[in-house]
Design a protein around this motif. Structure first.
Motif, short mmCIF file in Angstrom:
data_model
loop_
_atom_site.label_atom_id
_atom_site.label_comp_id
_atom_site.label_asym_id
_atom_site.label_seq_id
_atom_site.Cartn_x
_atom_site.Cartn_y
_atom_site.Cartn_z
N GLY A 226 6.22 14.36 -7.36
CA GLY A 226 5.25 15.34 -6.87
C GLY A 226 4.27 14.72 -5.88
O GLY A 226 3.85 15.37 -4.92
N ALA A 227 3.93 13.46 -6.11
CA ALA A 227 2.90 12.83 -5.30
C ALA A 227 3.29 12.66 -3.84
O ALA A 227 2.45 12.42 -2.99
N GLN A 228 4.57 12.77 -3.54
CA GLN A 228 4.99 12.60 -2.15
C GLN A 228 5.50 13.91 -1.54
O GLN A 228 6.01 13.91 -0.42
N ARG B 149 6.37 12.72 12.08
CA ARG B 149 6.15 12.88 13.52
C ARG B 149 6.60 11.62 14.26
O ARG B 149 7.22 11.69 15.33
N TYR C 169 0.84 -1.19 0.00
CA TYR C 169 0.00 0.00 0.00
C TYR C 169 0.88 1.25 0.00
O TYR C 169 0.63 2.20 -0.75
N THR C 170 1.91 1.25 0.84
CA THR C 170 2.89 2.33 0.80
C THR C 170 4.05 1.86 -0.08
O THR C 170 4.28 0.66 -0.24
N ARG C 171 4.78 2.82 -0.64
CA ARG C 171 5.85 2.48 -1.57
C ARG C 171 6.90 1.60 -0.91
O ARG C 171 7.42 0.65 -1.47
N ILE D 93 -3.14 11.91 -7.62
CA ILE D 93 -3.40 12.90 -6.57
C ILE D 93 -4.41 13.98 -6.98
O ILE D 93 -4.72 14.86 -6.20
N ALA E 131 2.27 9.46 17.79
CA ALA E 131 2.57 10.58 16.90
C ALA E 131 1.96 10.36 15.52
O ALA E 131 1.60 11.31 14.82
N ALA E 132 1.84 9.11 15.11
CA ALA E 132 1.28 8.81 13.80
C ALA E 132 -0.25 8.81 13.82
O ALA E 132 -0.89 8.66 12.79
N ARG F 29 1.78 11.56 -0.20
CA ARG F 29 1.80 12.84 0.53
C ARG F 29 1.14 12.77 1.89
O ARG F 29 1.72 13.20 2.88
N ASP F 30 -0.08 12.21 1.98
CA ASP F 30 -0.79 12.32 3.25
C ASP F 30 -0.27 11.35 4.31
O ASP F 30 -0.77 11.33 5.43
N LYS F 31 0.72 10.55 3.97
CA LYS F 31 1.36 9.68 4.98
C LYS F 31 2.69 10.29 5.45
O LYS F 31 3.31 9.78 6.38
N PRO G 58 -1.99 5.32 9.83
CA PRO G 58 -2.80 6.24 9.02
C PRO G 58 -3.46 5.57 7.82
O PRO G 58 -4.52 6.03 7.37
N THR H 223 7.33 6.58 2.43
CA THR H 223 5.92 6.24 2.24
C THR H 223 5.50 6.43 0.79
O THR H 223 4.67 5.69 0.29
N PRO I 20 2.40 12.03 9.25
CA PRO I 20 2.33 11.08 10.38
C PRO I 20 3.67 10.36 10.60
O PRO I 20 4.09 10.16 11.74
N LEU I 21 4.33 10.00 9.53
CA LEU I 21 5.59 9.25 9.69
C LEU I 21 6.74 10.16 10.09
O LEU I 21 7.66 9.73 10.79
N PRO J 177 3.19 20.70 -6.37
CA PRO J 177 3.57 19.29 -6.54
C PRO J 177 2.94 18.65 -7.77
O PRO J 177 3.53 17.75 -8.37
N ARG K 148 1.43 8.57 -10.32
CA ARG K 148 0.95 9.20 -9.09
C ARG K 148 0.53 10.64 -9.31
O ARG K 148 -0.24 11.21 -8.55
#
Lengths: 348, 348, 348, 348
Positions: free
Chosen positions: A310-312, A285, A245-247, B55, D289-290, A277-279, D256, A274, A282-283, A303, B51
């Protein structure tokens, strides 16, 4: 090394193993129990292939003791290494943030992003000029011109600069413009490159290969250090696992593990870790909460138009917010991540 | 590419996606169902990061269609590529065996082993001169002298020669002595090296990286081929998994998968794939049974004294027996692996 | 167990570790070298969590020696276990083939397939009656009725029968109809189930879990054997890796590794291991070439209509051809795989 | 589902695919481009094996659209599920902590630990009574007596109780004593167990299997929910990767991701996720944090004497400190983790 003999190993086989170990200059200790003999071999030579002992007759298995790395090991260097470049110190109490676009695309682009990340508290500007791309048909970077633009933008906004040198032949030119040379994940075991980096006198940011163990990553640091360059920054950026799901799968545990085994600073790259972008926030942090000495974050003001990754990339306003959150988290564990910077910096 | 819109995507979002796709010169087809809209984008540009579409607002997910490689793909080249070097043809009905020591250590060593493997039916002599080692303290190879010894031994015993070029700067010297240039697993994504190999006119043996997917391996072949060198031999040599009993996990399925997706010859290296001598023969047989076009096997007459990888090298007599077994297996699936060679060869 | 003390461990810490080991009834040997002390602890209790020693002060690391399994180990049982059921012997020189549909779907279906596989040389009919499915909305099997149909078809065609018991509560009913009880990969560490299977007196076919190490698989065999049921057949059926082209990655090396570590028979299931019809035959041949004691193959006369796993089922004619190829391969390594069966069998 | 036809697919093959899709009640849309035809099939039946379409003649590949789960999906339930048990709400703004020993060992032990964790701010007491152990020779838990002791200690200290039910037959007894039933990682795909849990009316804590994808974990939640029990808590506890320094690799990104794909609460178990005491706190902080909705932490006042998993249990004072750090981190992202509890709780 500990050599465990088979339960039915003969006296002769045991003597043969001891003789071989002594040839290799080990200090040998035999310990004979009811069912088995164990041979302790102290003074292990670095670089010995323990399988050479493992295949001798009568041997059940060989267990390695000493870590195969030394210069990178905390055993031989108990205090943290703090790398100082100008006013920035990496490896101390401050969480140092490197941010910028995946690739330098134009003067305007890199300047705009440098201004944004500087304002938010980043200390180091990232930007690729030589891009390793899985496809030969993708954008491959601006080359030396990209490095020059990176340097100028960094200087204009009071930042240091980091960029990747993919190949031995690129080291000199990257070293001319950047303050820190990055080794990409795909090159972590490019030993010719590592050896070359051991000869220069600039800090190296070593990214963990996506299938490299923690030990192998430290061995690659050892390669660089054995050449005389002791300023290596380790970077966790995700490993390859079955989860797609994540790269990649960010191995957040690797941060405290690296810090236990080694005295070198450890940063995290959640943008590549990841790939989404939206992950990233959280990671990022999570990495700070786990004790990372720094972060490397991709930021782009547009992006959707970026020539790579750009997507990340975070939008500048997402980056500002992330810096604020990480500032609080850093304090929770006795570190600092200053967000606002002296006004002078922007104009220096 | 197929773009799947969210169930609640607005008409505007759909139009925006279509506009973006048209900017990228796609031929766009919209298909509106009861619950969702699907947009087919035909004419996919190679090297586009999907990607960037993923997005956009309203997009649920983007599914890629076309394989990102073309020159390496069987779709565009339905017949098998057969690489001919002298009298040896790789990629046809014959299973071609490359064998020899991990490293060239001395004239006597390489000559002795060349004689043995030639007699048993190998066609190509392997031997490393520049060794990539995880430890900077390990034996690093004899360099150009090793290449010269390899060449002479190969010639004396009627064999071709294959050796690894780890770095762009070593390509020329390896190409001077060897018939086939090997790219090691750790360099499979060293794109500068791959590009350089695209410019030469000698076959390249490309080892799959230990964490490379099948697709990524084919992309690396594409890098070489896009430079004009179409003679690439793919090599499965084990991937990294959670199972640690063997050094790597041989992905035997990759052999028929590579052959389905690509027209390039596929060989297997069970010596590195398993890392343990007594597992080499079973896996070599398995590779032939699965349809491999060749094998690469480490053989040493005194493995316990080898300067590298002795633990995974076969004794000459084990190699002879393996060749006989593989000969029968090859015939079971309509291939050939001739064991005995014309007497003249040994003295040529 | 070998306890390696830190270089700066105090005499007191060493004494404390020794005391703890003696409390656990170990035979303790201390070996003091120039830089470190190593403590050998012989007589390791099975089931001890070595981390309990690892966390004591002054301990660098703990290295385990003895395999944690005993009944399944070749160390304590050097000869191969041969499981005899009627005239079939699993674990000897003959490669035994189990074949049939994924699920029993109807009397006609199972009878038709039983006839085909029996004619081609299979000895055991497979067919699921209780199906573990990742989706709660998929076909879940015919239950006891399916077992009855399986039994009858097997009897009609001179075959033995194997089927899966997913849960403790299903053991009795499966044991009533089948000759061999299968433990599915997802249940390999369902310890209540394993314990229950230790109490019955029918052979158990234990599939390796898709993320189970070789050692963990042998520990699961140990669970069954520790209950008194020594007839366990190990089955390699693919592990989960980053490579997603095939459903799982067949770990062909595991076949010789299991055979080295254990005396139990080892078979391979390339249907589940690859999940793709045209990869089943190459991997089945590879497993036989690597020394497997048997195969489990899904066969269906109308795979496109199968209620489960049709995409990985062979057509009967593909199965016939595979049996012929495997027969030759078996002979290449001194085994047998008889294809034609006495005519009487079909009508018995 | 999107069916991508081969470039050379015939009109007949396309018609045949469309016919098959219509038989399965799909709403079919054909999109014909210059080089290929793409067929969109909307209204995907859950539980259909897409490989059945993939093997039809002329099909290049089949791409799945709809997630195979529905009840667990945020698409069909956009708001977070908040599970309320007494005064505790899991899935809202508060980070809920479950803590306690690996196994219940004695009345004194569980009472002592319950007092400590309650004082530090935990809301739920964990403790195993039926232990799944890889070795049949390890401590297997106190059984029902352990559950009774857990319940009493929880009540004495104002806590809720969670414990694992390994097997269908244990569900009733665990449900009698515990407020939340835990499904262990090894049982995540024990479908009979999941179905049984769908029938009860108590929240279920579902641990991700160590080789389960995010999607498979959600499918297992779907199994429980399809039986009518909608109160499922997802738990990330580490996946199996090639990195062996930690017991498993905590997939912090999964937190997430689960929250994006599903409305169910997500907690993290860094004790099992790392297996090493000094890595538990950094990873617990990282999980908060995540964005995790809760934590499950092993705490023991005498870990060196624990009958199971002592090496990964925190000392009470470490737990107190961790709770304080996590309290600050929770606030950094707009959540709460109250540490001090009303004095009355201890005596309730």
């Amino acid at each position: 090394m500990v050599v465990v003999m088979k339960e039915d190993a003969t006296r002769e086989q045991i003597q043969n193993v001891i003789a071989r170990l002594m040839e290799e200059n080990f200090d040998v200790h035999q310990s004979t129990g009811v069912s088995r003999t164990i041979i302790g071999a102290i003074g292990e030579k670095r670089g010995l292939d323990t399988r050479k002992i493992a295949i001798l007759d009568g041997v059940h298995e060989v267990l390695r003791i000493t870590e195969p790395y030394k210069l990178a090991s905390r055993t031989f260097h108990p205090d943290n290494t703090v790398i100082r470049i100008g006013e920035v110190a990496i490896g101390g109490d401050e969480v140092v943030v490197m941010a910028g676009p995946c690739s330098v695309e134009s003067e305007e682009q890199i300047d705009r992003i440098a201004a944004e990340v500087s304002r938010a508290g980043a200390k180091i500007l990232r930007g690729g000029a030589f891009k390793p791309r899985t496809s030969p048909y993708s954008f491959q970077g601006l080359g030396e011109e990209g490095l020059r633009l990176l340097r100028e933008a960094a200087d204009r906004h009071g930042l240091l600069a980091v960029s990747e040198g993919m190949d031995r032949s690129k080291i000199d030119v990257v070293a001319e413009y950047a303050d820190i040379l990055q080794v990409g994940a795909r090159n972590m075991q490019n030993y010719d490159l590592l050896r070359e980096l051991g000869k220069i006198r600039k800090p190296v940011l070593l990214k963990r290969g996506m299938s490299a163990t923690i030990e192998e990553t430290l061995m690659s640091a050892e390669y660089i250090m054995s050449g005389g360059n002791y300023e290596v920054i380790l970077c966790e950026r995700g490993i390859r696992t079955f989860e797609q799901y994540t790269r990649n799968t960010m191995d957040i545990s690797a941060i405290p593990v690296f810090q236990k085994l080694s005295h070198l600073p450890v940063i995290a790259d959640p943008s590549h870790g990841t790939g989404i972008r939206d992950k990233v926030a959280p990671l990022a942090r999570a990495a700070v909460a786990a004790g990372a000495n720094g972060l490397m974050i991709e930021v782009h003001h547009e992006p959707e138009c970026a020539l790579s990754d750009g997507a990340q990339s975070l939008y500048p306003e997402q980056f500002v917010r992330l810096m604020q959150e990480c500032g609080i988290i850093a304090e929770a564990i006795g570190k600092r991540l200053p967000q606002s910077r002296p006004v002078a910096a922007a104009g220096s």
